[in-house]
Write a protein that holds these residues in place. Sequence first.
Motif, short mmCIF file in Angstrom:
data_model
loop_
_atom_site.label_atom_id
_atom_site.label_comp_id
_atom_site.label_asym_id
_atom_site.label_seq_id
_atom_site.Cartn_x
_atom_site.Cartn_y
_atom_site.Cartn_z
N VAL A 37 0.84 -1.20 0.00
CA VAL A 37 0.00 0.00 0.00
C VAL A 37 0.88 1.25 0.00
O VAL A 37 0.66 2.19 -0.78
N VAL A 38 1.89 1.28 0.85
CA VAL A 38 2.79 2.43 0.93
C VAL A 38 3.58 2.59 -0.37
O VAL A 38 3.73 3.70 -0.88
N ALA A 39 4.05 1.50 -0.93
CA ALA A 39 4.81 1.56 -2.18
C ALA A 39 3.97 2.13 -3.31
O ALA A 39 4.44 2.99 -4.08
N VAL A 40 2.73 1.69 -3.40
CA VAL A 40 1.84 2.21 -4.45
C VAL A 40 1.60 3.71 -4.24
O VAL A 40 1.71 4.50 -5.18
N LEU A 41 1.31 4.08 -3.01
CA LEU A 41 1.04 5.49 -2.72
C LEU A 41 2.25 6.37 -3.01
O LEU A 41 2.13 7.40 -3.68
N LEU A 42 3.42 5.97 -2.52
CA LEU A 42 4.62 6.78 -2.76
C LEU A 42 5.00 6.81 -4.24
O LEU A 42 5.53 7.82 -4.72
N THR A 43 4.73 5.76 -4.96
CA THR A 43 4.99 5.75 -6.40
C THR A 43 4.05 6.70 -7.12
O THR A 43 4.47 7.44 -8.01
N ILE A 44 2.79 6.70 -6.72
CA ILE A 44 1.81 7.59 -7.35
C ILE A 44 2.18 9.06 -7.14
O ILE A 44 2.05 9.87 -8.06
N ILE A 45 2.65 9.40 -5.94
CA ILE A 45 3.00 10.80 -5.69
C ILE A 45 4.46 11.10 -6.05
O ILE A 45 5.00 12.13 -5.68
N GLN A 46 5.09 10.18 -6.74
CA GLN A 46 6.44 10.32 -7.27
C GLN A 46 7.48 10.59 -6.20
O GLN A 46 8.35 11.44 -6.34
N ARG A 47 7.42 9.82 -5.12
CA ARG A 47 8.41 9.91 -4.06
C ARG A 47 9.18 8.60 -3.89
O ARG A 47 9.90 8.42 -2.93
N CYS A 48 9.03 7.71 -4.85
CA CYS A 48 9.80 6.46 -4.90
C CYS A 48 10.61 6.46 -6.19
O CYS A 48 10.10 6.09 -7.24
#
Length: 128
Positions: free
Chosen positions: A86-97
């Motif tokens: 869940v965190v990986a998807v969220l951070l990827t969506i907001i371009q912080r990964c």
Amino acid sequence: MVELKPRDVMQIIIGSTILALPVAYTEEAWKLGEELPLLNVGFLSMISLVFIALFVFFNFYRFNIKGHVFNYIKRVIATYLISIVVVAVLLTIIQRCPWETDFMLAIKRIIVVAFPASMSATISDVLK
């Protein structure tokens, strides 16, 4: 309730999102992921797993662990892994990964944000 059912998985997803959202949007969490040494991030991950294991044990398995050890371990690991996803998807969506440029930074940020997310996921899993 010792088996991990689809309803439980959905509760874990929603629960992890509850604290992942506000934490993932803070610059402090991003910087903490940058600045913390890998060893400290590893300890943070281990602490998350210990907290999840203790909470799950005392709320689900305290009086009926016999014959349910596999389900206990499965629930603990599933809770943490679902929170990580869940965190990986969220951070990827907001371009912080930055997966392509700095894979280790992406992993560190995920683990930092997954700490509170996994706690809220564990608590929401208890709700009926």
